[in-house]
Scaffold this motif. Structure first.
Motif, PDB file in Angstrom:
ATOM      1  N   LEU A  79       0.833  -1.200   0.000  1.00 28.72           N
ATOM      2  CA  LEU A  79       0.000   0.000   0.000  1.00 28.72           C
ATOM      3  C   LEU A  79       0.863   1.244   0.000  1.00 28.72           C
ATOM      4  O   LEU A  79       1.674   1.431   0.908  1.00 28.72           O
ATOM      5  N   LYS A  80       0.679   2.085  -1.009  1.00 28.46           N
ATOM      6  CA  LYS A  80       1.479   3.319  -1.067  1.00 28.46           C
ATOM      7  C   LYS A  80       0.656   4.496  -0.577  1.00 28.46           C
ATOM      8  O   LYS A  80      -0.484   4.697  -1.004  1.00 28.46           O
ATOM      9  N   LEU A  81       1.227   5.250   0.371  1.00 30.00           N
ATOM     10  CA  LEU A  81       0.541   6.433   0.902  1.00 30.00           C
ATOM     11  C   LEU A  81       0.952   7.651   0.082  1.00 30.00           C
ATOM     12  O   LEU A  81       2.085   7.740  -0.391  1.00 30.00           O
ATOM     13  N   ASP A  82       0.048   8.585  -0.074  1.00 28.60           N
ATOM     14  CA  ASP A  82       0.305   9.779  -0.888  1.00 28.60           C
ATOM     15  C   ASP A  82       0.990  10.853  -0.048  1.00 28.60           C
ATOM     16  O   ASP A  82       0.357  11.509   0.779  1.00 28.60           O
TER      17      ASP A  82
ATOM     18  N   ASP B 193      -7.585  15.255   6.747  1.00 29.59           N
ATOM     19  CA  ASP B 193      -6.541  14.229   6.780  1.00 29.59           C
ATOM     20  C   ASP B 193      -7.002  13.008   5.984  1.00 29.59           C
ATOM     21  O   ASP B 193      -8.019  12.404   6.303  1.00 29.59           O
ATOM     22  N   GLU B 194      -6.238  12.663   4.939  1.00 27.02           N
ATOM     23  CA  GLU B 194      -6.584  11.483   4.128  1.00 27.02           C
ATOM     24  C   GLU B 194      -5.656  10.302   4.407  1.00 27.02           C
ATOM     25  O   GLU B 194      -5.777   9.259   3.780  1.00 27.02           O
TER      26      GLU B 194
ATOM     27  N   SER C 159       9.298   6.342   1.856  1.00 32.39           N
ATOM     28  CA  SER C 159       8.048   6.816   1.232  1.00 32.39           C
ATOM     29  C   SER C 159       7.553   5.887   0.127  1.00 32.39           C
ATOM     30  O   SER C 159       6.703   6.238  -0.671  1.00 32.39           O
ATOM     31  N   ASP C 160       8.106   4.665   0.103  1.00 34.22           N
ATOM     32  CA  ASP C 160       7.660   3.655  -0.864  1.00 34.22           C
ATOM     33  C   ASP C 160       6.404   2.963  -0.295  1.00 34.22           C
ATOM     34  O   ASP C 160       5.947   3.285   0.798  1.00 34.22           O
ATOM     35  N   ALA C 161       5.857   1.986  -1.041  1.00 33.59           N
ATOM     36  CA  ALA C 161       4.683   1.243  -0.554  1.00 33.59           C
ATOM     37  C   ALA C 161       5.059   0.452   0.698  1.00 33.59           C
ATOM     38  O   ALA C 161       6.162  -0.075   0.802  1.00 33.59           O
ATOM     39  N   ILE C 162       4.126   0.387   1.656  1.00 28.59           N
ATOM     40  CA  ILE C 162       4.445  -0.275   2.928  1.00 28.59           C
ATOM     41  C   ILE C 162       4.310  -1.792   2.812  1.00 28.59           C
ATOM     42  O   ILE C 162       3.473  -2.294   2.067  1.00 28.59           O
TER      43      ILE C 162
END
Length: 278
Positions: free
Chosen positions: A163-166, A225-226, A188-191
């Motif tokens: 899952l990648k956060l923006d 907050d998203e 900051s890559d996908a977790i």
């Protein structure tokens, strides 16, 4: 301001990077737990403010994060309960380092969820808890099938990038976003799948036991907050049995409130809340 750096070896042999900022004489102490993908040195500006009012700030780079990783950070950990054990060991260290002063917790995002889960599970002697944009509730409309699948993927492909956060959603200030993206200690890559699944388990634990929360509590969250769901903060605020509890939702605020457009107001709120309880 005195700055200390050291390391700590966990119960399962992981070496964590620890640091503290201290005034000459401490009136209180804060144990700070950072968010997913980031690291403790991103809180220097908060620490400097607190040291000025006589509060020591102790913190660490968590498992898979910052300087606690040989090579590049990967944001990977097997179990959120291991993370809670780390927090417990470090809380005891803080208590022995600055005994006989009130000790507080500050947790942001994933760190906010971990602090809430820690307080619920371990019931520590704390003078108060500050949760900034805590991870307590999954995003609205998260599919139950996806949640079930996350457990299977986590078991068989724990390090799969899931899952990648923006990152653009951390702050309305483009300079803060740029600083975050250019920081080599930020992941900051996908977790990884296991990390994501463990955070889901942690949130479930808080949702189930939130009514046992009794410590003094300050919750701050941005309405826009998203990355973590503001409804999670509202839920914990309603459930908590604390006689001293405050919820402040910042209209249009993004995820990192101490790095957002309202940061002065947020930092002042945190500072004053602590001052009143020291």
């Amino acid at each position: 301001m005195n700055h200390l750096e050291t390391s700590y070896t966990t119960h399962d042999g992981i070496k964590l990077y620890l640091q503290a900022w201290m005034p000459d004489e401490s009136k209180a102490a804060v144990l700070l737990v950072h968010g997913l993908g980031e690291h403790s040195s991103r809180y220097v500006h908060l620490a400097e403010r607190l040291v000025k009012i006589g509060i020591s700030v102790f913190t660490f780079d968590g498992r898979g994060h910052g300087k606690s990783v040989k090579g590049k950070p990967n944001a990977y950990f097997k179990s959120y309960e291991d993370y809670l054990r780390d927090i417990d060991s470090l809380f005891r260290k803080v208590k022995s380092y600055v005994p006989e002063v009130p000790t507080f917790f500050y947790g942001h995002s994933m760190g906010g969820g971990l602090v809430a889960a820690y307080v619920l599970k371990y019931q520590p002697e704390t003078a108060g808890v500050i949760l900034s944009s805590p991870a307590i509730k999954e995003a609205e409309g998260t599919s139950q099938i996806l949640i079930a699948l996350s457990g299977i993927i986590s078991k068989y492909f724990p390090k799969l990038k899931a899952l990648k956060l923006d990152a653009s959603k951390i702050s309305r200030n483009p300079k803060e976003v740029e600083k975050y993206l250019n920081d080599p200690l930020v992941y900051s890559d996908a977790i990884p799948a296991r990390t994501g699944h463990q955070l889901l388990q942690m949130m479930r634990f808080i949702q189930n036991l939130g009514s046992h929360f009794e410590s003094p509590l300050l919750l701050v969250h941005g309405s826009a907050d998203e990355l973590t769901n503001p409804r999670g903060s509202e839920m914990l605020f309603k459930m908590a049995k604390s006689s001293d509890k405050t919820l402040k939702i910042f209209p249009a605020g993004f995820h990192e409130l101490i790095n957002d457009l309202d940061k002065e107001e947020v930092l002042e709120l945190i500072e004053n809340w602590l001052k009143e309880r020291v």
